[in-house]
Design a protein around this motif. Structure first.
Motif, PDB file in Angstrom:
ATOM      1  N   SER A 170       2.063  39.439  16.573  1.00 42.83           N
ATOM      2  CA  SER A 170       2.318  38.322  15.491  1.00 42.83           C
ATOM      3  C   SER A 170       2.208  38.858  14.250  1.00 42.83           C
ATOM      4  CB  SER A 170       1.193  37.456  16.007  1.00 42.83           C
ATOM      5  OG  SER A 170       1.374  36.502  14.980  1.00 42.83           O
ATOM      6  N   ASP A 172       1.690  36.965  11.805  1.00 45.32           N
ATOM      7  CA  ASP A 172       0.780  36.007  11.162  1.00 45.32           C
ATOM      8  C   ASP A 172      -0.545  36.868  10.804  1.00 45.32           C
ATOM      9  OD1 ASP A 172      -1.025  33.988  10.279  1.00 45.32           O
ATOM     10  OD2 ASP A 172      -1.240  33.029  12.438  1.00 45.32           O
ATOM     11  N   PRO A 173      -0.987  36.809   9.378  1.00 53.33           N
ATOM     12  CA  PRO A 173      -2.045  37.456   9.058  1.00 53.33           C
ATOM     13  C   PRO A 173      -3.306  37.210   9.784  1.00 53.33           C
ATOM     14  CG  PRO A 173      -0.740  36.689   7.149  1.00 53.33           C
ATOM     15  CD  PRO A 173      -0.103  36.033   8.317  1.00 53.33           C
ATOM     16  N   GLN A 174      -3.363  35.913  10.251  1.00 52.45           N
ATOM     17  CA  GLN A 174      -4.591  35.288  10.915  1.00 52.45           C
ATOM     18  C   GLN A 174      -4.653  35.737  12.277  1.00 52.45           C
ATOM     19  OE1 GLN A 174      -7.357  34.562   8.810  1.00 52.45           O
ATOM     20  NE2 GLN A 174      -5.966  35.120   7.332  1.00 52.45           N
ATOM     21  N   SER A 175      -3.513  36.363  12.975  1.00 55.08           N
ATOM     22  CA  SER A 175      -3.455  36.699  14.122  1.00 55.08           C
ATOM     23  C   SER A 175      -4.542  37.657  14.743  1.00 55.08           C
ATOM     24  CB  SER A 175      -2.209  36.820  14.838  1.00 55.08           C
ATOM     25  OG  SER A 175      -1.686  38.221  14.399  1.00 55.08           O
ATOM     26  N   LYS A 179      -4.966  41.380  12.447  1.00 51.27           N
ATOM     27  CA  LYS A 179      -5.965  41.954  12.053  1.00 51.27           C
ATOM     28  C   LYS A 179      -6.550  43.042  12.624  1.00 51.27           C
ATOM     29  CE  LYS A 179      -8.111  37.757  12.491  1.00 51.27           C
ATOM     30  NZ  LYS A 179      -9.109  36.491  12.387  1.00 51.27           N
TER      31      LYS A 179
END
Length: 194
Positions: A170, A172-175, A179
């Motif tokens: 992913s 998405d930086p928050q996935s 991380k």
């Protein structure tokens, strides 16, 4: 004879699985509920950390995340380790039952009703497995993050690599995947290389 032995093992394993699933969800008796109520309370304003069980695992993860946010890393680590271990154990039990149920489905001597019952159990095992894979993934990332913050790069790498292997890619930086990727590359001093 082998069919009887198989059915006996099947019933025994089914009962074990049933008890693992309901553990912690309902008290075994009213006496157990009364004992729970009589436990000494922690200091005012403090909550006791939940032990990892089927009924409290989400609470344990939430509390671990709160401790992490408050930089109480040792407390968070204990809860993540409990959640990780419990999820790993449940996944092992689920895999055991899945194999047994698959074997049972191949038995030609089973009635249609038994096969339908086993099919439903297989679906439930798959649902629980998915749920506990996600729990283990969350705990794995939490442990990797904590070990990185505490300076234990080797343990951090182990858990972060497991998180990356177990989660879908992913951007998405928050996935958890991104991380973990970021932390892992920092640990190897390879930021920007991959």
């Amino acid at each position: 004879s082998s069919i009887r032995q198989f059915r006996f093992q099947f019933i025994l394993l089914s009962m074990l699985f049933f008890f693992v699933i309901i553990e912690g969800v309902t008290p075994m008796s009213t006496e157990a509920a009364e004992k729970k109520e009589k436990k000494p309370q922690t200091q005012a304003g403090q909550r006791k950390d939940p032990a990892a069980s089927h009924g409290t695992i989400h609470q344990a993860l939430t509390r671990a995340q709160e401790y992490t946010a408050n930089k109480e890393f040792d407390k968070a680590q204990k809860l993540y380790e409990k959640a990780y271990g419990y999820a790993a154990d449940v996944l092992a039990v689920a895999t055991l039952f899945e194999k047994q149920y698959d074997k049972a489905m191949k038995e030609s001597s089973l009635s249609q009703g038994d096969k339908e019952n086993i099919y439903l159990k297989l679906k439930r095992v798959a649902q629980l497995s998915q749920r506990y894979k996600e729990i283990k993934l969350s705990a794995s990332y939490g442990l990797g993050y904590l070990y990185a913050k505490k300076g234990d790069g080797e343990k951090a790498k182990k858990y972060l690599m497991e998180t990356i292997e177990s989660s879908p890619v992913s951007l998405d930086p928050q996935s958890a995947w991104m991380k973990s990727r970021k932390l892992l590359l920092e640990l190897y001093e390879l930021e920007g290389e991959f």
